[in-house]
Design an enzyme around this catalytic site. Structure first.
Site, PDB file in Angstrom:
ATOM      1  N   ARG A 140       0.849  -1.199   0.000  1.00 36.18           N
ATOM      2  CA  ARG A 140       0.000   0.000   0.000  1.00 36.18           C
ATOM      3  C   ARG A 140       0.878   1.240   0.000  1.00 36.18           C
ATOM      4  NH1 ARG A 140      -4.603   2.500   0.195  1.00 36.18           N
ATOM      5  NH2 ARG A 140      -4.878   4.377   1.438  1.00 36.18           N
ATOM      6  N   LEU A 141       0.520   2.206  -0.838  1.00 40.65           N
ATOM      7  CA  LEU A 141       1.114   3.527  -0.802  1.00 40.65           C
ATOM      8  C   LEU A 141       0.153   4.406  -0.008  1.00 40.65           C
ATOM      9  CD1 LEU A 141       2.612   2.128  -3.116  1.00 40.65           C
ATOM     10  CD2 LEU A 141       2.424   4.239  -4.445  1.00 40.65           C
ATOM     11  N   GLY A 170      -2.375  15.990   2.401  1.00 42.57           N
ATOM     12  CA  GLY A 170      -3.340  16.706   1.586  1.00 42.57           C
ATOM     13  C   GLY A 170      -3.193  16.460   0.091  1.00 42.57           C
ATOM     14  N   ARG A 171      -2.924  15.211  -0.291  1.00 41.70           N
ATOM     15  CA  ARG A 171      -2.648  14.862  -1.687  1.00 41.70           C
ATOM     16  C   ARG A 171      -1.518  15.710  -2.253  1.00 41.70           C
ATOM     17  NH1 ARG A 171      -8.236  15.040  -2.033  1.00 41.70           N
ATOM     18  NH2 ARG A 171      -8.163  16.782  -3.501  1.00 41.70           N
ATOM     19  N   THR A 226     -13.678  18.347  -2.475  1.00 35.71           N
ATOM     20  CA  THR A 226     -12.263  18.340  -2.109  1.00 35.71           C
ATOM     21  C   THR A 226     -11.351  18.746  -3.261  1.00 35.71           C
ATOM     22  OG1 THR A 226     -10.478  16.933  -1.241  1.00 35.71           O
ATOM     23  CG2 THR A 226     -12.144  15.838  -2.557  1.00 35.71           C
ATOM     24  N   ASP A 235      -4.549  16.943  -7.378  1.00 36.25           N
ATOM     25  CA  ASP A 235      -3.745  15.887  -6.747  1.00 36.25           C
ATOM     26  C   ASP A 235      -2.306  16.096  -7.195  1.00 36.25           C
ATOM     27  OD1 ASP A 235      -2.510  13.577  -5.805  1.00 36.25           O
ATOM     28  OD2 ASP A 235      -4.270  12.327  -6.182  1.00 36.25           O
ATOM     29  N   ARG A 243       0.379  14.523  -6.047  1.00 39.59           N
ATOM     30  CA  ARG A 243       1.268  13.432  -5.652  1.00 39.59           C
ATOM     31  C   ARG A 243       2.011  12.824  -6.832  1.00 39.59           C
ATOM     32  NH1 ARG A 243      -2.975  10.039  -2.144  1.00 39.59           N
ATOM     33  NH2 ARG A 243      -4.244  10.693  -3.937  1.00 39.59           N
ATOM     34  N   SER A 260      -5.303  -0.583  -2.953  1.00 41.71           N
ATOM     35  CA  SER A 260      -5.705   0.787  -3.225  1.00 41.71           C
ATOM     36  C   SER A 260      -7.001   0.817  -4.010  1.00 41.71           C
ATOM     37  CB  SER A 260      -4.619   1.515  -4.031  1.00 41.71           C
ATOM     38  OG  SER A 260      -5.018   2.828  -4.361  1.00 41.71           O
ATOM     39  N   LYS A 279      -2.595   5.538  -8.743  1.00 43.15           N
ATOM     40  CA  LYS A 279      -1.411   4.956  -8.102  1.00 43.15           C
ATOM     41  C   LYS A 279      -0.860   3.806  -8.932  1.00 43.15           C
ATOM     42  CE  LYS A 279      -2.529   6.136  -3.285  1.00 43.15           C
ATOM     43  NZ  LYS A 279      -2.816   5.608  -1.934  1.00 43.15           N
TER      44      LYS A 279
END
Length: 208
Positions: free
Chosen positions: A56-57, A99-100, A120, A132, A134, A155, A160
């Site tokens: 998992r990330l 927060g992403r 969001t 996002d 990330r 996920s 991802k």
């Protein structure tokens, strides 16, 4: 396949994890040299990983992971992931991407806009920030440093898996997490499904 800069393990230490519901497990926490973004990400090695471990990330969420905020599902996802990975054998990458990827203060600013009715993602955009931000290059570096080239990804987020594959990691299967709804996070989870195609079976969607 990109030629990623090599990262190397820096230290590995055994840490007993204890959760509020009484669940406990020991993890090997690994730190790294050479991560491209310079952040202090860590890997939690749980159980006995196989050739294709469960991974998992998990992006850091101070409000959810530490304070138990009900505005997101991060804390319950973290708790579930640790047990699932420990049972099967694998790794949880704890990534410093609050927060992403926009940071704690900006995340709280976005919360204030969500209280005014924005979802969001729209709240991030209203602040002039990416929906996002990330990037999982460091995650791919960490996995490579741990000798992991093929995995099953725990996920609900298709991005991802796509980013890891682009970075040369073989994501064999994407394993969904549980659905952790509260009265406070239904709008947040609905936005994840509608805006970024998270695989969350929400009955609330039929209500609008």
């Amino acid at each position: 396949m990109p030629d990623l800069p090599a990262a190397t393990p820096r230290a590995r230490v055994r840490v007993p994890l204890r959760f509020q519901d009484g669940y406990s497990v020991d993890a090997d926490v690994v730190t790294f040299h050479g991560l491209t973004d310079g952040q202090e990400h860590v890997a939690l090695v749980l159980g006995t990983p196989s050739a294709t471990p469960l991974v998992r990330l998990h992006s850091e969420c101070l409000t959810g992971d530490v304070f138990g905020s009900a505005r997101c599902d991060c804390g319950p996802q973290l708790r579930e992931a640790v047990e699932q990975i420990a049972t099967r054998g694998g790794v949880l990458l704890y990534l410093r991407q609050e927060g992403r990827g926009i940071g704690l203060y900006n995340k709280l600013d976005a919360y204030a806009l969500q209280d005014e009715g924005l979802d969001t993602y729209a709240a991030n955009t209203a602040l002039g920030l990416p929906e996002d931000a990330r990037d999982y290059t460091s995650a791919a570096q960490m996995l490579t440093a741990l000798g992991i080239t093929s995995l099953d990804l725990l996920s609900n987020n298709p991005d991802k898996a796509e980013q890891l594959r682009t970075l040369g990691v073989d994501v064999r299967h994407r394993v969904p997490t549980g659905v952790f709804t509260t009265a406070h996070n239904v709008r947040y989870l609905r936005a994840k499904v509608l805006q970024t195609q998270h695989t969350l079976p929400l009955p609330e969607l039929s209500a609008g």
